[in-house]
Design an enzyme around this catalytic site. Structure first.
Site, mmCIF file in Angstrom:
data_model
loop_
_atom_site.group_PDB
_atom_site.id
_atom_site.type_symbol
_atom_site.label_atom_id
_atom_site.label_comp_id
_atom_site.label_asym_id
_atom_site.label_seq_id
_atom_site.Cartn_x
_atom_site.Cartn_y
_atom_site.Cartn_z
ATOM 1 N N GLU A 301 1.635 -0.989 -0.485
ATOM 2 C CA GLU A 301 0.124 0.071 -0.093
ATOM 3 C C GLU A 301 0.651 1.129 -0.175
ATOM 4 O O GLU A 301 1.889 1.298 0.490
ATOM 5 C CB GLU A 301 -1.475 -0.548 1.002
ATOM 6 C CG GLU A 301 -1.456 -1.261 1.045
ATOM 7 C CD GLU A 301 -2.940 -0.758 -0.113
ATOM 8 O OE1 GLU A 301 -3.046 -0.110 -0.570
ATOM 9 O OE2 GLU A 301 -2.911 -2.330 -1.275
ATOM 10 N N CYS A 335 -2.039 9.622 4.205
ATOM 11 C CA CYS A 335 -1.775 9.227 2.734
ATOM 12 C C CYS A 335 -3.025 9.033 2.336
ATOM 13 O O CYS A 335 -3.633 9.381 0.518
ATOM 14 C CB CYS A 335 -1.611 7.331 2.030
ATOM 15 S SG CYS A 335 -2.997 6.398 3.174
HETATM 16 P P1 NAD Z 1 8.409 5.085 3.657
HETATM 17 O O1 NAD Z 1 8.332 4.151 2.018
HETATM 18 O O2 NAD Z 1 10.594 5.501 3.386
HETATM 19 O O3 NAD Z 1 8.949 3.519 4.698
HETATM 20 C C1 NAD Z 1 7.998 2.524 5.369
HETATM 21 C C2 NAD Z 1 8.969 1.786 5.522
HETATM 22 O O4 NAD Z 1 9.598 0.916 4.508
HETATM 23 C C3 NAD Z 1 9.847 2.358 6.819
HETATM 24 O O5 NAD Z 1 9.457 1.104 7.707
HETATM 25 C C4 NAD Z 1 11.011 1.487 6.109
HETATM 26 O O6 NAD Z 1 12.085 1.866 7.192
HETATM 27 C C5 NAD Z 1 11.086 0.761 5.645
HETATM 28 N N1 NAD Z 1 12.089 1.198 4.415
HETATM 29 C C6 NAD Z 1 12.761 1.629 3.118
HETATM 30 N N2 NAD Z 1 13.229 1.364 2.641
HETATM 31 C C7 NAD Z 1 13.122 0.262 2.577
HETATM 32 C C8 NAD Z 1 13.980 -1.312 1.718
HETATM 33 N N3 NAD Z 1 14.753 -0.913 1.139
HETATM 34 N N4 NAD Z 1 13.223 -2.372 1.923
HETATM 35 C C9 NAD Z 1 12.496 -2.950 3.261
HETATM 36 N N5 NAD Z 1 11.609 -2.503 3.918
HETATM 37 C C10 NAD Z 1 12.299 -0.730 3.821
HETATM 38 O O7 NAD Z 1 7.327 5.160 3.622
HETATM 39 P P2 NAD Z 1 7.047 6.527 4.934
HETATM 40 O O8 NAD Z 1 7.878 7.243 4.974
HETATM 41 O O9 NAD Z 1 7.302 5.501 6.375
HETATM 42 O O10 NAD Z 1 5.323 6.449 4.540
HETATM 43 C C11 NAD Z 1 4.889 7.248 4.428
HETATM 44 C C12 NAD Z 1 4.428 6.734 3.137
HETATM 45 O O11 NAD Z 1 3.846 6.251 3.041
HETATM 46 C C13 NAD Z 1 3.504 8.015 2.254
HETATM 47 O O12 NAD Z 1 3.910 7.243 1.356
HETATM 48 C C14 NAD Z 1 2.007 7.828 2.354
HETATM 49 O O13 NAD Z 1 1.327 8.347 0.967
HETATM 50 C C15 NAD Z 1 1.951 6.235 2.582
HETATM 51 N N6 NAD Z 1 1.307 5.571 3.386
HETATM 52 C C16 NAD Z 1 0.373 4.529 2.168
HETATM 53 C C17 NAD Z 1 -0.548 4.322 2.918
HETATM 54 C C18 NAD Z 1 -1.729 3.640 1.662
HETATM 55 O O14 NAD Z 1 -2.445 2.344 3.344
HETATM 56 N N7 NAD Z 1 -1.823 2.961 0.748
HETATM 57 C C19 NAD Z 1 -1.104 4.288 4.354
HETATM 58 C C20 NAD Z 1 -0.593 5.792 5.295
HETATM 59 C C21 NAD Z 1 0.739 5.309 4.598
#
Ligand code: NAD
Length: 531
Positions: A301, A335
């Site tokens: 997501e 999001c």
């Molecule tokens: P992010 O993608 O930076 O990080 C999300 C998670 O992924 C963190 O735990 C991070 O440590 C991990 N991560 C980062 N790089 C990785 C890799 N290479 N391999 C595995 N894991 C890795 O996102 P964020 O800043 O924590 O959250 C904000 C984003 O989340 C926004 O884009 C928002 O729209 C999205 N979001 C989407 C939904 C939805 O339901 N669609 C809900 C909430 C947030």
């Protein structure tokens, strides 16, 4: 350390207590509730800065390197100190999760569901305290923090009932001379990788769906919000979760997270976060590692660039209120946040005038004091948001906001509205994830729908109009996973609004909906000849 499901089950709600109901949100205008949250904030304040361990197979582990979780409203204040899992922890944690899977996958669904019912009860008792952790760790105001915990309770109640329902699935047809059955069995070890913005609800939701389905989990919380995840895992243990079912491993996404995703024994990845990371995970998961005997499942997501269309027929005051709440609730860091208001040119000036007055009433400040808007999550994010604002000043017309709020160390940014943003421009296309709203002028309703659909995302959207024809067209043509009519585009409720987006917003997994647990299970069909 809890190793049995025989833990106390005081007030436990049983499935036969009735159908799922959403946890009520707390009314903080009532003085007794305000008193309770203030007391919880003081209690949590006295616990800030404590150290939390990795939990692998029930063992507490310390590491040399640490992750410090800071209060965005006061970054000199350490909320929690966490160990940092590295590549060397990948094999031990996988071993622990695989070993726990042997017994947990065979534990009855009733026992697994009871664990979730018990967690819901414990959370209800500590709702204010859990909310207070969110006030400090991610700068949510009282109502936003309360909603995050209420949603977590909803996930416990909803997914436990769903697991029980799935366990009674039947084949549509029985062949003569056979007993035909269909069962939804667990997948294996899942990597659960949540974001920081719903640091309890999304983290817990993906974890609970995993374990109630019989899987075991390697949980890697976001480095911006590991403390609330540690508190949640403590609660799972208290409720009787056996060792190794959820393994708690804060760590860097790019090293530890990446290595867990790539591991041949990882069966699935439940991820919520940015588009970029989601796509990387998708790619890595699609590559067969030596020794890997399955196609990894990905539940991804991702981001949004959500729009609210304000039609010429709309009730303007209602639309202004909805846009303001959806754009600036939790500092625009949802999001589902409205980051584009697409407004019919005939009411454009009036809309902007009304919105400016409404937005200027938003109080920015310390969420512990229950300001409307707290700080944005970290310094990097604040800088990115301010860069987008600079861009917006050139591309459009600044209506209000536009600056960091100075006078303290917190990462506070003013709620910012920029008008006259053109379709296809940077501010209109890219997810900013902060309190910045682009207002775009549309010639008419056709044009508004065209602009709304013209990004690579498709998460949430809303339309304000009193025309039934236009409502019908939005239902047919507005291509988003969650569409709202005459209400804001944030605030999805478990059960009522299964949540997940189209296109680059993700795999449309619909959390909080009746299809969700299918993603965490695999169906086995058994045909037995009757002698
Ligand atoms: P992010 O993608 O930076 O990080 C999300 C998670 O992924 C963190 O735990 C991070 O440590 C991990 N991560 C980062 N790089 C990785 C890799 N290479 N391999 C595995 N894991 C890795 O996102 P964020 O800043 O924590 O959250 C904000 C984003 O989340 C926004 O884009 C928002 O729209 C999205 N979001 C989407 C939904 C939805 O339901 N669609 C809900 C909430 C947030």
């Amino acid at each position: 350390m809890a190793t049995t499901l025989e833990a106390p089950t005081r007030n436990r709600i049983r499935p036969h207590d009735g159908p799922f109901k959403n946890e009520p949100l707390t009314n903080f205008s009532r003085e007794d509730n305000a008193r309770k949250i203030r007391a919880a904030i003081e209690k949590v304040r006295s616990q800030l800065g404590r150290e939390y361990d990795l939990i692998i197979g029930g063992n507490r582990i310390k590491t040399q390197e640490k992750i410090k979780s800071l209060n965005p409203a006061k970054p000199s204040q350490v909320v929690g100190v966490h160990q940092k899992a590295g590549k060397e922890h990948v094999e031990p944690v996988m071993k622990a999760a695989l070993s726990a899977f042997e017994s947990w996958s065979r534990t009855s669904v009733e026992q697994r569901a009871n664990l979730l019912f018990h967690v819901a009860d414990l959370l209800r008792e500590r709702k204010f305290e859990f909310a207070a952790w969110l006030v400090f760790e991610v700068s949510k105001n009282w109502a936003e923090a309360d909603a995050d915990i209420a949603e977590t309770i909803d996930f416990c109640e909803f997914y436990s009932r769903e697991a029980l329902r799935l366990s009674k699935a039947e084949t549509p047809v029985q062949m003569p001379g056979e007993r035909d059955s269909l069962m939804y069995i667990p997948l294996g070890v899942g990597a659960v990788i949540p974001p920081w913005n719903f640091p309890c609800a999304i983290m817990a939701g993906m974890t609970l769906a995993s374990i109630v389905s019989g899987n075991t989990v390697i949980l890697k919380p976001s480095s911006d919000s590991p403390t609330i995840a540690a508190k949640f895992v403590e609660l799972l243990e208290e409720a009787g979760m056996p060792e190794g079912v959820v393994n708690f491993c804060p760590g860097a996404g790019a090293s530890f997270g990446n290595a867990v995703v790539a591991h041949p024994k990882t069966r699935y990845i439940a991820f919520t976060g940015s588009r970029e990371v989601g796509l990387d995970i998708n790619k890595s998961a699609a590559t067969q590692a030596p020794g890997q005997i399955w196609i990894k499942r990905t539940i991804l997501e991702m981001g949004g660039k959500d729009a609210i269309i304000v039609d010429v027929d709309a009730d303007l005051d209602v639309a202004i209120e909805g846009v303001a709440q959806a754009a600036f609730g939790f500092q625009g860091q949802k999001c589902s946040a409205c980051s584009r208001a697409i407004v019919d040119e005939r009411i454009y000036d009036k809309f902007i005038e009304g919105l400016k007055a409404r937005v200027e009433k938003i109080k920015v400040g310390d969420p512990a004091e229950n300001a409307n808007m707290g700080a944005v999550i970290n310094e990097g994010s604040m800088k990115t948001i301010l860069e987008y604002i600079e861009h917006g000043r050139k591309d459009g017309r600044l209506i209000t906001g536009g600056e960091r709020v100075t006078g303290g160390e917190g990462y506070f940014v003013q709620p910012t509205v920029i008008a006259d943003i053109k379709p296809k421009s940077k501010l209109e296309q890219e997810e900013i994830f902060g309190p910045v709203l682009a207002v775009i002028k549309a010639r008419n309703y056709d044009h508004a729908l065209e602009i709304a659909n013209d990004t690579e995302f498709g998460l949430t959207g809303a339309v304000y109009t009193n025309s039934q024809d236009k409502i019908d067209r939005a239902i047919r043509e507005f291509h988003v996973g969650n569409l709202y009519i005459n209400r804001k585009c944030t605030g999805a409720m478990v059960g009522a609004h299964p949540f997940g987006g189209f296109n680059m917003s993700g795999t449309d997994s619909k959390s909080g909906g009746p299809d969700y647990l299918y993603l965490f299970t695999q169906a086995k069909s058994v045909a037995q000849k009757i002698q």
